[in-house]
Design a protein around this motif. Sequence first.
Motif, PDB file in Angstrom:
ATOM      1  N   VAL A  11      31.853 -67.810 -72.620  1.00 39.24           N
ATOM      2  CA  VAL A  11      32.721 -66.856 -71.900  1.00 39.24           C
ATOM      3  C   VAL A  11      32.290 -65.426 -72.152  1.00 39.24           C
ATOM      4  O   VAL A  11      32.387 -64.577 -71.258  1.00 39.24           O
ATOM      5  CB  VAL A  11      34.230 -66.998 -72.231  1.00 39.24           C
ATOM      6  CG1 VAL A  11      34.822 -68.177 -71.500  1.00 39.24           C
ATOM      7  CG2 VAL A  11      34.512 -67.052 -73.703  1.00 39.24           C
ATOM      8  N   LEU A  12      31.811 -65.122 -73.368  1.00 39.69           N
ATOM      9  CA  LEU A  12      31.342 -63.750 -73.615  1.00 39.69           C
ATOM     10  C   LEU A  12      30.148 -63.439 -72.704  1.00 39.69           C
ATOM     11  O   LEU A  12      30.019 -62.310 -72.216  1.00 39.69           O
ATOM     12  CB  LEU A  12      30.972 -63.552 -75.091  1.00 39.69           C
ATOM     13  CG  LEU A  12      32.156 -63.298 -76.042  1.00 39.69           C
ATOM     14  CD1 LEU A  12      31.684 -63.216 -77.488  1.00 39.69           C
ATOM     15  CD2 LEU A  12      32.914 -62.016 -75.676  1.00 39.69           C
ATOM     16  N   THR A  13      29.305 -64.430 -72.485  1.00 40.04           N
ATOM     17  CA  THR A  13      28.184 -64.235 -71.556  1.00 40.04           C
ATOM     18  C   THR A  13      28.721 -64.018 -70.148  1.00 40.04           C
ATOM     19  O   THR A  13      28.268 -63.133 -69.413  1.00 40.04           O
ATOM     20  CB  THR A  13      27.261 -65.471 -71.584  1.00 40.04           C
ATOM     21  OG1 THR A  13      26.908 -65.733 -72.941  1.00 40.04           O
ATOM     22  CG2 THR A  13      25.997 -65.233 -70.763  1.00 40.04           C
ATOM     23  N   ALA A  56      37.746 -62.516 -71.562  1.00 38.32           N
ATOM     24  CA  ALA A  56      37.037 -63.663 -72.145  1.00 38.32           C
ATOM     25  C   ALA A  56      38.018 -64.539 -72.923  1.00 38.32           C
ATOM     26  O   ALA A  56      37.995 -65.770 -72.835  1.00 38.32           O
ATOM     27  CB  ALA A  56      35.914 -63.182 -73.052  1.00 38.32           C
ATOM     28  N   ARG A  57      38.897 -63.895 -73.674  1.00 34.58           N
ATOM     29  CA  ARG A  57      39.891 -64.630 -74.454  1.00 34.58           C
ATOM     30  C   ARG A  57      40.816 -65.421 -73.528  1.00 34.58           C
ATOM     31  O   ARG A  57      41.194 -66.554 -73.811  1.00 34.58           O
ATOM     32  CB  ARG A  57      40.704 -63.664 -75.310  1.00 34.58           C
ATOM     33  CG  ARG A  57      41.739 -64.359 -76.166  1.00 34.58           C
ATOM     34  CD  ARG A  57      42.526 -63.373 -77.000  1.00 34.58           C
ATOM     35  NE  ARG A  57      43.329 -62.487 -76.166  1.00 34.58           N
ATOM     36  CZ  ARG A  57      43.936 -61.397 -76.611  1.00 34.58           C
ATOM     37  NH1 ARG A  57      43.804 -61.022 -77.874  1.00 34.58           N
ATOM     38  NH2 ARG A  57      44.654 -60.651 -75.798  1.00 34.58           N
ATOM     39  N   ALA A  58      41.174 -64.768 -72.384  1.00 36.92           N
ATOM     40  CA  ALA A  58      42.066 -65.450 -71.449  1.00 36.92           C
ATOM     41  C   ALA A  58      41.383 -66.632 -70.784  1.00 36.92           C
ATOM     42  O   ALA A  58      42.028 -67.608 -70.409  1.00 36.92           O
ATOM     43  CB  ALA A  58      42.544 -64.453 -70.389  1.00 36.92           C
ATOM     44  N   LEU A  59      40.047 -66.538 -70.643  1.00 35.45           N
ATOM     45  CA  LEU A  59      39.315 -67.583 -69.912  1.00 35.45           C
ATOM     46  C   LEU A  59      38.907 -68.760 -70.780  1.00 35.45           C
ATOM     47  O   LEU A  59      38.650 -69.853 -70.270  1.00 35.45           O
ATOM     48  CB  LEU A  59      38.035 -66.995 -69.306  1.00 35.45           C
ATOM     49  CG  LEU A  59      38.190 -66.078 -68.111  1.00 35.45           C
ATOM     50  CD1 LEU A  59      36.807 -65.615 -67.661  1.00 35.45           C
ATOM     51  CD2 LEU A  59      38.894 -66.822 -66.979  1.00 35.45           C
ATOM     52  N   VAL A  60      38.855 -68.529 -72.093  1.00 35.37           N
ATOM     53  CA  VAL A  60      38.182 -69.509 -72.932  1.00 35.37           C
ATOM     54  C   VAL A  60      38.903 -70.859 -72.944  1.00 35.37           C
ATOM     55  O   VAL A  60      38.287 -71.898 -73.169  1.00 35.37           O
ATOM     56  CB  VAL A  60      37.965 -68.934 -74.355  1.00 35.37           C
ATOM     57  CG1 VAL A  60      39.263 -68.949 -75.154  1.00 35.37           C
ATOM     58  CG2 VAL A  60      36.873 -69.679 -75.082  1.00 35.37           C
ATOM     59  N   LEU A  71      44.900 -66.958 -63.900  1.00 36.00           N
ATOM     60  CA  LEU A  71      44.739 -65.784 -64.746  1.00 36.00           C
ATOM     61  C   LEU A  71      45.771 -64.749 -64.307  1.00 36.00           C
ATOM     62  O   LEU A  71      45.799 -64.348 -63.148  1.00 36.00           O
ATOM     63  CB  LEU A  71      43.322 -65.227 -64.585  1.00 36.00           C
ATOM     64  CG  LEU A  71      42.952 -64.073 -65.517  1.00 36.00           C
ATOM     65  CD1 LEU A  71      42.781 -64.561 -66.945  1.00 36.00           C
ATOM     66  CD2 LEU A  71      41.667 -63.395 -65.051  1.00 36.00           C
ATOM     67  N   LEU A  72      46.650 -64.343 -65.241  1.00 32.48           N
ATOM     68  CA  LEU A  72      47.647 -63.313 -64.949  1.00 32.48           C
ATOM     69  C   LEU A  72      47.135 -62.002 -65.522  1.00 32.48           C
ATOM     70  O   LEU A  72      46.772 -61.947 -66.696  1.00 32.48           O
ATOM     71  CB  LEU A  72      48.985 -63.655 -65.606  1.00 32.48           C
ATOM     72  CG  LEU A  72      49.593 -65.013 -65.292  1.00 32.48           C
ATOM     73  CD1 LEU A  72      50.843 -65.229 -66.153  1.00 32.48           C
ATOM     74  CD2 LEU A  72      49.948 -65.113 -63.818  1.00 32.48           C
TER      75      LEU A  72
END
Lengths: 231, 285
Positions: A121-123, A149-153, A159-160
Amino acid sequence: MIKFTNVFKAFPKGGLALKDVSFHIAKGEFVFLTGHSGAGKSTVLKLVYAEEPVTSGEVRVSGFTLAEARRKDIPMLRRRLGIVFQDFRLLEDRTAEENVAFALEVTGARRASIPARVMRVLTQVGLAAKAHAYPRELSGGEQQRVAIARALVNEPTVLLADEPTGNLDERATRGVFQLLRDINASGTAVVMATHDLDLVRQAPYRVIELQEGALVYDSAVDEPRDQAASP
Amino acid sequence: MNLVIREALLAFRRAPLLSALSVTTIAFSLFVVGLFGLVAVNLQQALRDVAERVEIVAYLLPGAPIETITLAEKDIEAFPEVQAAAYVSEDEALQRARTELVEFRDVLQELERNPLPASIEVKLKPHFRDVEHVNEVAERLRGFGFVDDVRFGRDWVEKLDRLRQIAAAVGLVVGAAFAAVAIIIIGTTIRMAVLQRSREIAIMRLVGATNGFVRRPFLLQGALKGMLGGLAAVALSYGAYALINRWLIHAEFFSQEQAVAIVGFGMLIGFFGSAASVGRHLRRV
């Protein structure tokens, strides 16, 4: 995916924050939630991630009916959502990588799988090179990317984002917005609360507008209107 | 579980000053409780020493046959309250008087006939050295036909009883007050530590951590702080005890169980203090 039916929300001291709000957001949609500050945008999002209870009406999110949801269901609901705020809400004493990993650790992900998922996710948000930087060493735009990234991991279905570009300059705003569009393009629904109308005009996405707690315009239902008329 | 321990320990590294402050506060609060405990322990020991001297003496009629007395001595020793019973003959009584009452040595030397009666000296077991039991045993001794009179320091035993009651009441009230103060101070300290991390708690919950998950590191951390504080308090108490022992009076230190109880008390307050503070955060949905 997200369905509001005749939702009212009253705060003990603040009066009615939402009045009879109904809408439905489908899987994979990108929706702007607009309106002046105090119009109820954040309240809508708070009801979605169960930070606040519904006063009356029904809110359904990803299979959960929030009025019925028990306290112990709330963490499970939040694991299906990714949430991003204007003020990033990163832990200052952890690196970018640790901030993202934290979201996996608290949900009990397999330890061995964590580093690879974090790097991926960081990438995706373009920050792989700064994985070891602390939030104070990052620009606002970069911090917001870490938050995204934290929200996606946890691979959320929605995604809000509550004013995700509110603290960013124009260049960073464009970057973050593009990132949200890319995320949406890969299948995640995005609900973005914003009062940045330039941003809203840039993209052909659905717009839901609130005014003093009431839904006054939904581009999925109402006639397209002259953009000059909107606030 | 691994993660819980790591998070709990990380908190010490991330906020070393606040952690040190918490442990120090806990240590000194418990030290005050410990000092009071030392006073209580030593007071009790002193009272026990005094109570050692509680003794009932049954004076015997002259001419009682020695076989009867020996049998009676066995009977008396079989009383549940009695630790030991010893027969003191007339001659032994006189011998004792001569060595103990130096001032009357001349008078005692010149006696033609021994005026002292034989007696049975009865010592009670530690738990029975109070007025009620002393009276009871004395009454039973009076029942023996060859017993002339039974004596014990009634006033003295009554005073001792009173002293014991006062010590117990003061110990309970003051001890409870000190313990309450320690609980409040430690609770506040722990709450500060939780408040300092309220942002972190909020973020943990946003990303879907369960309440139990949020709570566990705090509970462990609170218990750890309480334990460290308790250990420090025992060490401080030992220092105070060593000083008192060296310069003031011979004193007693806590038994191992009592020392463990102080550390355990610290752990419990740390644990429940954390539980209460985190609980308050978590209730805000």
